[in-house]
Design an enzyme around this catalytic site. Structure first.
Site, PDB file in Angstrom:
ATOM      1  N   ASP A   1      48.033 -76.483 -69.517  1.00  0.00           N
ATOM      2  CA  ASP A   1      46.821 -75.923 -68.907  1.00  0.00           C
ATOM      3  C   ASP A   1      46.502 -76.593 -67.566  1.00  0.00           C
ATOM      4  O   ASP A   1      46.025 -75.941 -66.626  1.00  0.00           O
ATOM      5  CB  ASP A   1      45.614 -75.963 -69.867  1.00  0.00           C
ATOM      6  CG  ASP A   1      45.391 -77.314 -70.511  1.00  0.00           C
ATOM      7  OD1 ASP A   1      46.201 -78.245 -70.277  1.00  0.00           O
ATOM      8  OD2 ASP A   1      44.399 -77.454 -71.253  1.00  0.00           O
TER       9      ASP A   1
ATOM     10  N   ASP B   1      43.496 -72.176 -82.616  1.00  0.00           N
ATOM     11  CA  ASP B   1      42.254 -72.556 -83.301  1.00  0.00           C
ATOM     12  C   ASP B   1      41.046 -71.978 -82.553  1.00  0.00           C
ATOM     13  O   ASP B   1      39.958 -72.542 -82.570  1.00  0.00           O
ATOM     14  CB  ASP B   1      42.134 -74.092 -83.449  1.00  0.00           C
ATOM     15  CG  ASP B   1      42.330 -74.836 -82.136  1.00  0.00           C
ATOM     16  OD1 ASP B   1      42.550 -74.178 -81.093  1.00  0.00           O
ATOM     17  OD2 ASP B   1      42.260 -76.081 -82.151  1.00  0.00           O
TER      18      ASP B   1
ATOM     19  N   ARG C   1      46.400 -72.063 -89.564  1.00  0.00           N
ATOM     20  CA  ARG C   1      45.482 -71.649 -88.500  1.00  0.00           C
ATOM     21  C   ARG C   1      45.583 -70.164 -88.136  1.00  0.00           C
ATOM     22  O   ARG C   1      44.571 -69.493 -87.946  1.00  0.00           O
ATOM     23  CB  ARG C   1      45.780 -72.454 -87.226  1.00  0.00           C
ATOM     24  CG  ARG C   1      45.474 -73.931 -87.336  1.00  0.00           C
ATOM     25  CD  ARG C   1      45.675 -74.545 -85.975  1.00  0.00           C
ATOM     26  NE  ARG C   1      45.398 -75.973 -85.935  1.00  0.00           N
ATOM     27  CZ  ARG C   1      45.332 -76.656 -84.798  1.00  0.00           C
ATOM     28  NH1 ARG C   1      45.527 -76.038 -83.643  1.00  0.00           N
ATOM     29  NH2 ARG C   1      45.082 -77.948 -84.816  1.00  0.00           N
TER      30      ARG C   1
END
Ligand code: UDP
Ligand code: MN
Length: 269
Positions: A187, A101, A29
């Protein structure tokens, strides 16, 4: 202590960009990001991972957090805690977090942040839910709390003023304790601290996009600021072949910045 004027317009070097990754994704990635948008923000981008590697980034920009290399809540919160502490010892105006990503439109982000004052409290991002998340407090399961959070997969930015106010709940390892209190991912913990504990609003930036939304549906790709991808969810764009560019992020980058070296290389096949 900086000689930079406090009133000058925000530029790229006022922004701290953190990418969260894990060693097994360095090739799969991270390379894609390093080959594309990170080239436009080399000095501003820091990579928070869990193993050492030789990557083409400036000295000190690959940070081995020594957090465990698992997707567990604790490992991810550990990385976010290190990102936050790292930002706090810089003199940057903005802390922006991205997953590995995620494509970032670098000049677009700079323009966005120029419209907000870093000395005011700003939490900019995109919620993944249409409603605030509801959780039970560990200390008092009877008590339900609701708050908004910006999904990490779409990217979010926090002004220094707000980041300073987060210190009692986030600095020096306290982010992990806070995360543990609500037993939610990194988050969500950021949202909990800002929206619930500090009572500051999330400002929704609908030009940020995670792979939780239908990416093929997005028009005006050049106006958008972040994009992500997953197996069956990619942006719809002409450009390089599906074989050459399964995530479509090279095609996107070369539409935005056709003169980049990488685009030449790819065009030659
Ligand atoms: N990640 C990590 N450690 C892991 C797995 C994932 O640090 O063991 C990071 C990954 O590199 C990415 C983010 O967590 O930046 C989100 O992972 P992913 O995109 O695989 O999952 P999602 O939550 O988007 O479905
Ligand atoms: Mn993801």
């Amino acid at each position: 202590p900086s000689l930079k004027s406090k009133n000058k317009r925000t530029e790229i070097d006022d922004i701290f960009i953190a990418i969260k990754t894990t060693k097994r994704y360095h090739d799969r990635r991270l390379k894609l990001l390093l080959n594309t948008w990170v080239a436009l923000a080399r000095e501003e981008t820091y990579i928070f991972t869990d193993g050492d590697d030789k990557l083409d980034v400036p000295e000190g920009h690959l940070i081995n957090t020594n957090c465990s290399n698992s997707h567990y809540r604790i490992a991810l919160s550990c990385k976010m805690a290190v990102e936050y502490d790292f930002f706090m010892i810089t003199d940057k105006r903005w802390f922006c977090h991205l997953d590995d990503d995620t494509y970032l439109n670098v000049p677009g982000l700079v323009k966005l942040l120029q419209t907000y004052n870093h000395t005011d409290d700003w939490y900019l991002g995109r919620p993944s839910l249409r409603h605030p998340i509801e959780v039970m407090k560990r200390s008092n399961p009877e008590q339900k709390i609701a708050f908004w959070f910006a999904t990490g997969g779409a990217g979010f930015c926090i002004s220094r003023s707000l980041a300073l106010k987060m210190m009692p709940h986030a600095s020096g390892g306290r982010f992990m304790t806070t995360s543990d209190m609500i037993r939610l991912p990194d988050d969500c913990t950021v949202g909990y601290i800002i929206n619930n504990l500090l009572q500051k609003e999330l400002t929704v930036i609908d030009r940020f996009h995670s792979h939780l939304e239908a990416l093929w549906w997005i028009h005006n790709l050049t106006d958008q600021l972040t994009f992500s991808y997953s197996d069956n969810n990619i942006v719809h764009i002409d450009g390089f072949s599906k074989d050459q560019d399964p995530t479509r992020l090279y095609s996107l980058h070369c539409m935005l910045f056709p003169a980049s070296d990488i685009c030449d290389t790819l065009r030659k096949g």
